[in-house]
Design an enzyme around this catalytic site. Structure first.
Site, PDB file in Angstrom:
ATOM      1  N   GLY A  19       0.819  -1.210   0.000  1.00 42.83           N
ATOM      2  CA  GLY A  19       0.000   0.000   0.000  1.00 42.83           C
ATOM      3  C   GLY A  19       0.853   1.260   0.000  1.00 42.83           C
ATOM      4  O   GLY A  19       1.923   1.305   0.620  1.00 42.83           O
ATOM      5  N   GLY A  63       2.009   3.667  -5.073  1.00 39.77           N
ATOM      6  CA  GLY A  63       1.625   4.214  -6.373  1.00 39.77           C
ATOM      7  C   GLY A  63       0.974   3.200  -7.295  1.00 39.77           C
ATOM      8  O   GLY A  63       1.043   3.349  -8.524  1.00 39.77           O
ATOM      9  N   ASP A 117      -9.231  -2.595  -4.497  1.00 40.73           N
ATOM     10  CA  ASP A 117      -8.571  -2.126  -3.289  1.00 40.73           C
ATOM     11  C   ASP A 117      -9.604  -1.436  -2.394  1.00 40.73           C
ATOM     12  O   ASP A 117     -10.291  -0.518  -2.850  1.00 40.73           O
ATOM     13  CB  ASP A 117      -7.469  -1.126  -3.663  1.00 40.73           C
ATOM     14  CG  ASP A 117      -6.604  -0.729  -2.469  1.00 40.73           C
ATOM     15  OD1 ASP A 117      -7.070  -0.898  -1.322  1.00 40.73           O
ATOM     16  OD2 ASP A 117      -5.480  -0.259  -2.679  1.00 40.73           O
TER      17      ASP A 117
END
Length: 324
Positions: A23, A26, A51
């Site tokens: 996490g 990018g 996500d």
């Protein structure tokens, strides 16, 4: 190998591209930039965020939902964000479709199957992925880009097909016991038990189809995204090793947030000195990968224009920092 993702963009056979990593490295920016470039060079492209953080809307400056929406400024690109909390409900719908009264007791029957489903690590990601593949086919999308959850969630998805097969082997041993218990309800009770296990077998078949898709190197690949720091490099190696064990293709790595020293900036040089040892590790570990090094930007990459330019840089080889 190349020092860019040029070969990724030129590969017309790819249908599914997963972008994963720790996490905050990018992933969404990289996935979005890849999707924009593919939409403009290949045709209809679908980008999907699985996500829980859901940064896709922020990246494009446009609100997305669980339904595909056209990205403003890129007609061939559609985007959607999947709520993982609803994933198990989607799995239940998939199994319960047409059964209004399982086992004669709707709530009890569904509760039984839901407990079975919940015991399978990765089933939520797997069932959603299967549903999305079906949706992509109906939409005639040429390529689908997945902006995945952090590494742990991705690894659960990868291990699901094998876990499913092993679990169903054990569960099948319950069939005779459960069938005997339901015999008191007559033939209809036994047939409903059979119906449950038929549905579970169907899910097993689906998981095997998922496995076939994930391990098809001509159609599916992973792009690992990291930054030159210990934890990120460690998670990247963990991801690469697991993908290799699972026979899933990965040959592209994006290293973000690299500080290129300019002038007499002492902080820049100090930061680069720290990053350089991790860059060296990356080059040594992945000497046969396409490794794209991306310079730390002066501002956030947001909006289609910025993402398009970032995608162009991903596909261009550039002089690498001098690592000592």
């Amino acid at each position: 190998m190349e020092k860019s993702l040029k070969s990724l963009f030129l590969n017309k056979d790819l249908q599914f591209i997963f972008v994963g990593g720790k996490g905050g490295v990018g992933k969404t920016t990289t996935a979005s930039s890849i999707a924009v470039k593919l939409a403009e060079t290949r045709g209809k492209t679908l980008i999907i965020s699985t996500d829980p953080a859901h940064n896709l809307s922020d990246a494009f400056g446009q609100q997305f939902s669980h339904e595909p929406s056209v990205v403003e400024g890129v007609p061939n690109l559609l985007a959607m964000e999947i709520d993982p909390k609803k994933a198990l409900d989607m799995a239940s719908v998939r199994l319960f479709d047409g059964d209004e009264d399982l086992l004669g007791f709707s709530k009890e029957g569904k509760g039984f199957l839901e407990q079975i489903l919940a015991s399978f690590p990765g089933i939520d990601e797997a069932v959603v992925f299967l549903k999305l593949i079906s949706m992509a086919k109906e939409m005639l999308a040429e390529v689908v880009v997945f902006d995945t959850a952090p590494t742990g969630h991705t690894l659960k998805l990868l291990s699901f097909p094998q876990t499913m097969t092993q679990a169903l082997t054990k569960i099948s041993s319950l069939k005779d016991k459960l069938g005997g218990l339901m015999s008191m309800f007559g033939q209809s009770g036994e047939s409903k038990v059979d119906g449950i296990f038929e549905k579970l077998e169907k899910l097993k078949d689906d998981s095997e189809m998922l496995r076939a898709i994930l391990t098809n190197a001509q159609k599916t690949t992973f792009v690992a995204v990291c930054i030159p720091e210990f934890l990120s490099v460690y998670e990247t190696e963990r991801l690469v090793q697991e993908l290799t064990v699972q026979d899933i293709d990965i040959c592209n790595i994006v290293v973000n947030q690299v500080v290129f020293p300019e002038g007499d900036c002492r902080k820049c040089k100090a930061r680069f000195s720290m990053q350089s040892k991790y860059l060296k590790q990356i080059y040594e570990l992945y000497f046969d990968f396409n490794v794209a090094v991306m310079q730390l930007e002066d501002q956030e990459i947001r909006g289609v224009d910025s993402l398009r330019k970032y995608g162009d840089r991903l596909s261009e080889e550039r002089a690498l920092p001098n690592i000592k």
